[in-house]
Design a protein around this motif. Structure first.
Motif, mmCIF file in Angstrom:
data_model
loop_
_atom_site.group_PDB
_atom_site.id
_atom_site.type_symbol
_atom_site.label_atom_id
_atom_site.label_comp_id
_atom_site.label_asym_id
_atom_site.label_seq_id
_atom_site.Cartn_x
_atom_site.Cartn_y
_atom_site.Cartn_z
ATOM 1 N N ASP A 8 0.804 -1.217 0.000
ATOM 2 C CA ASP A 8 0.000 0.000 0.000
ATOM 3 C C ASP A 8 0.842 1.273 0.000
ATOM 4 O OD1 ASP A 8 0.784 -0.650 2.682
ATOM 5 O OD2 ASP A 8 -0.673 0.784 3.426
ATOM 6 N N GLU A 9 2.138 1.177 0.258
ATOM 7 C CA GLU A 9 3.002 2.352 0.151
ATOM 8 C C GLU A 9 3.284 2.610 -1.330
ATOM 9 O OE1 GLU A 9 6.465 2.393 2.661
ATOM 10 O OE2 GLU A 9 5.505 1.073 4.127
ATOM 11 N N VAL A 10 2.686 3.650 -1.875
ATOM 12 C CA VAL A 10 2.678 3.858 -3.317
ATOM 13 C C VAL A 10 4.089 3.980 -3.886
ATOM 14 C CG1 VAL A 10 1.934 5.398 -5.177
ATOM 15 C CG2 VAL A 10 0.396 4.915 -3.249
ATOM 16 N N ASP A 11 4.927 4.799 -3.266
ATOM 17 C CA ASP A 11 6.282 4.999 -3.786
ATOM 18 C C ASP A 11 7.085 3.708 -3.776
ATOM 19 O OD1 ASP A 11 5.701 7.649 -4.199
ATOM 20 O OD2 ASP A 11 6.700 8.365 -2.369
ATOM 21 N N LEU A 12 6.980 2.956 -2.687
ATOM 22 C CA LEU A 12 7.707 1.696 -2.598
ATOM 23 C C LEU A 12 7.192 0.696 -3.621
ATOM 24 C CD1 LEU A 12 9.716 -0.197 -1.248
ATOM 25 C CD2 LEU A 12 7.963 -0.732 0.475
ATOM 26 N N ALA A 13 5.876 0.606 -3.739
ATOM 27 C CA ALA A 13 5.288 -0.342 -4.695
ATOM 28 C C ALA A 13 5.714 -0.005 -6.121
ATOM 29 C CB ALA A 13 3.770 -0.332 -4.576
ATOM 30 N N ASP A 14 5.668 1.282 -6.472
ATOM 31 C CA ASP A 14 6.042 1.683 -7.831
ATOM 32 C C ASP A 14 7.519 1.409 -8.104
ATOM 33 O OD1 ASP A 14 3.467 2.487 -8.261
ATOM 34 O OD2 ASP A 14 3.866 4.631 -8.014
ATOM 35 N N ALA A 15 8.365 1.704 -7.124
ATOM 36 C CA ALA A 15 9.803 1.479 -7.302
ATOM 37 C C ALA A 15 10.114 -0.006 -7.444
ATOM 38 C CB ALA A 15 10.578 2.074 -6.129
ATOM 39 N N LEU A 16 9.496 -0.828 -6.596
ATOM 40 C CA LEU A 16 9.727 -2.263 -6.675
ATOM 41 C C LEU A 16 9.202 -2.842 -7.986
ATOM 42 C CD1 LEU A 16 8.910 -3.519 -3.062
ATOM 43 C CD2 LEU A 16 11.154 -3.366 -4.150
ATOM 44 N N ALA A 17 8.006 -2.429 -8.383
ATOM 45 C CA ALA A 17 7.420 -2.949 -9.621
ATOM 46 C C ALA A 17 8.292 -2.592 -10.823
ATOM 47 C CB ALA A 17 6.007 -2.406 -9.802
ATOM 48 N N ASP A 18 8.767 -1.351 -10.878
ATOM 49 C CA ASP A 18 9.621 -0.933 -11.998
ATOM 50 C C ASP A 18 10.918 -1.746 -12.017
ATOM 51 O OD1 ASP A 18 7.767 0.926 -12.774
ATOM 52 O OD2 ASP A 18 8.800 2.637 -11.859
ATOM 53 N N GLY A 19 11.534 -1.903 -10.843
ATOM 54 C CA GLY A 19 12.777 -2.650 -10.777
ATOM 55 C C GLY A 19 12.605 -4.107 -11.157
ATOM 56 N N LEU A 20 11.548 -4.726 -10.678
ATOM 57 C CA LEU A 20 11.313 -6.138 -10.971
ATOM 58 C C LEU A 20 10.976 -6.351 -12.447
ATOM 59 C CD1 LEU A 20 9.291 -7.035 -7.759
ATOM 60 C CD2 LEU A 20 11.596 -7.829 -8.336
ATOM 61 N N ARG A 21 10.265 -5.412 -13.040
ATOM 62 C CA ARG A 21 9.991 -5.530 -14.482
ATOM 63 C C ARG A 21 11.265 -5.417 -15.303
ATOM 64 N NH1 ARG A 21 4.914 -1.801 -13.291
ATOM 65 N NH2 ARG A 21 3.318 -3.439 -13.012
ATOM 66 N N ARG A 22 12.182 -4.568 -14.855
ATOM 67 C CA ARG A 22 13.470 -4.474 -15.556
ATOM 68 C C ARG A 22 14.258 -5.771 -15.430
ATOM 69 N NH1 ARG A 22 13.403 0.935 -13.597
ATOM 70 N NH2 ARG A 22 14.629 0.334 -11.752
ATOM 71 N N GLU A 23 13.999 -6.523 -14.360
ATOM 72 C CA GLU A 23 14.657 -7.820 -14.192
ATOM 73 C C GLU A 23 14.004 -8.903 -15.046
ATOM 74 O OE1 GLU A 23 17.334 -8.569 -12.386
ATOM 75 O OE2 GLU A 23 17.586 -6.516 -11.648
ATOM 76 N N GLY A 24 12.887 -8.567 -15.689
ATOM 77 C CA GLY A 24 12.220 -9.522 -16.564
ATOM 78 C C GLY A 24 10.995 -10.185 -15.983
ATOM 79 N N TYR A 25 10.609 -9.812 -14.757
ATOM 80 C CA TYR A 25 9.406 -10.378 -14.155
ATOM 81 C C TYR A 25 8.152 -9.709 -14.710
ATOM 82 C CZ TYR A 25 12.445 -12.462 -10.588
ATOM 83 O OH TYR A 25 13.416 -13.184 -9.940
ATOM 84 N N LEU A 26 7.083 -10.481 -14.771
ATOM 85 C CA LEU A 26 5.766 -9.913 -15.042
ATOM 86 C C LEU A 26 5.163 -9.554 -13.693
ATOM 87 C CD1 LEU A 26 4.518 -12.566 -17.625
ATOM 88 C CD2 LEU A 26 5.555 -10.350 -18.103
ATOM 89 N N VAL A 27 4.814 -8.272 -13.506
ATOM 90 C CA VAL A 27 4.416 -7.801 -12.181
ATOM 91 C C VAL A 27 3.030 -7.173 -12.217
ATOM 92 C CG1 VAL A 27 5.035 -6.354 -10.208
ATOM 93 C CG2 VAL A 27 6.839 -7.319 -11.640
ATOM 94 N N ASP A 28 2.133 -7.695 -11.391
ATOM 95 C CA ASP A 28 0.839 -7.064 -11.123
ATOM 96 C C ASP A 28 0.924 -6.453 -9.726
ATOM 97 O OD1 ASP A 28 -0.270 -8.036 -13.541
ATOM 98 O OD2 ASP A 28 -0.632 -9.973 -12.576
ATOM 99 N N VAL A 29 0.223 -5.340 -9.525
ATOM 100 C CA VAL A 29 0.283 -4.629 -8.248
ATOM 101 C C VAL A 29 -1.117 -4.492 -7.662
ATOM 102 C CG1 VAL A 29 0.947 -2.493 -7.069
ATOM 103 C CG2 VAL A 29 2.324 -3.336 -8.984
ATOM 104 N N ALA A 30 -1.238 -4.788 -6.372
ATOM 105 C CA ALA A 30 -2.475 -4.549 -5.631
ATOM 106 C C ALA A 30 -2.145 -3.672 -4.435
ATOM 107 C CB ALA A 30 -3.101 -5.866 -5.172
ATOM 108 N N ARG A 31 -3.067 -2.767 -4.067
ATOM 109 C CA ARG A 31 -2.796 -1.792 -3.006
ATOM 110 C C ARG A 31 -3.429 -2.157 -1.670
ATOM 111 N NH1 ARG A 31 1.242 1.123 -5.501
ATOM 112 N NH2 ARG A 31 0.523 2.057 -7.447
ATOM 113 N N ASP A 32 -4.314 -3.151 -1.659
ATOM 114 C CA ASP A 32 -4.934 -3.557 -0.399
ATOM 115 C C ASP A 32 -5.232 -5.050 -0.452
ATOM 116 O OD1 ASP A 32 -7.842 -4.036 -1.280
ATOM 117 O OD2 ASP A 32 -7.517 -1.975 -1.955
ATOM 118 N N GLY A 33 -5.610 -5.599 0.706
ATOM 119 C CA GLY A 33 -5.793 -7.038 0.792
ATOM 120 C C GLY A 33 -6.921 -7.576 -0.055
ATOM 121 N N ALA A 34 -8.046 -6.854 -0.105
ATOM 122 C CA ALA A 34 -9.179 -7.324 -0.905
ATOM 123 C C ALA A 34 -8.816 -7.357 -2.383
ATOM 124 C CB ALA A 34 -10.391 -6.427 -0.661
#
Length: 221
Positions: A8-34
């Motif tokens: 749910d921390e937007v900056d952290l989620a965006d940074a991690l998603a961008d980095g992981l995609r550069r590593e070649g992972y397919l990344v989906d992001v969710a901001r809450d448990g539901a």
């Protein structure tokens, strides 16, 4: 490999998603448990990176739900609470691994690689067959119409991954994540070369098809 990042921390989620995609992972992001449960139900996820402190539905509740449903993805739990009791609680919920914040990005990558190797245990003792091709994972033997075919480790890994997809397309990035560990060799050009030699060794009619924007698959015309 497909990841679901629940943070749910937007900056952290965006940074991690961008980095992981550069590593070649397919990344989906969710901001809450539901949203995480909805996203998991709607796609084939290999590993879930799950923050423990989430709005709407806690990470603990998400983990319990997924484990209770026998959802096949591995779960890496993230939390700002890093005491021994916190780690034990997270693992007791059914998480496969636990990483305390703040963490080193390289450690996260290492944990993901380890979980990715465990993400599909049903493939460990499999024998895959398609159009006369038979691949025995345990014996590491490949045959076509009864004739043995000698493959390199990378060719064997690519063929196993394509056969396991059962006719679905596998992207070059996913092949890199599944088969290649060496960072200096992780390029799409290397995948193209290995697929080319694999096609030649498998003989005619050609079984490996490619489509721009989709990747590679096993199939017959």
């Amino acid at each position: 490999m497909r990841l679901l990042l629940v943070e749910d921390e937007v900056d952290l989620a965006d940074a991690l998603a961008d980095g992981l995609r550069r590593e070649g992972y397919l990344v989906d992001v969710a901001r809450d448990g539901a949203s995480a449960l909805t996203a998991a139900a709607g796609s084939d996820v290999d590993v879930i990176v799950l923050d423990r402190d989430l709005p709407v539905l806690s990470g603990d509740a998400v983990c319990r739900t997924l484990v209770g449903q026998e959802y096949p993805a591995r779960i890496l739990m993230l939390t700002a609470a890093g005491t021994l009791n916190d780690r034990v609680e997270g693992l007791d919920l059914g998480a496969d691994d636990y990483l305390a914040k703040p963490f080193a990005y390289v450690e996260l990558l290492a944990r993901l690689r380890a979980l990715g190797r465990r993400a599909q245990p049903t493939r460990l003792n499999a024998v895959w067959e398609f159009a006369g091709v038979r691949l025995d994972v345990v014996r590491r033997v490949v045959e076509r119409d009864g004739t043995p075919i000698r493959l390199t480790l990378k060719e064997f890994g690519v063929l196993e991954t394509l056969l396991a997809a059962e006719g679905g397309y596998v992207s070059a990035d996913d092949l890199l994540n599944e088969v290649w560990d060496e960072p200096l060799e992780r390029t799409r050009g290397v995948v193209k070369i290995v697929v080319h030699t694999l096609r030649r060794k498998l003989g005619s009619p050609a079984l490996i098809q490619s489509a721009a924007g989709h990747g590679y698959r096993v199939g017959t015309i």
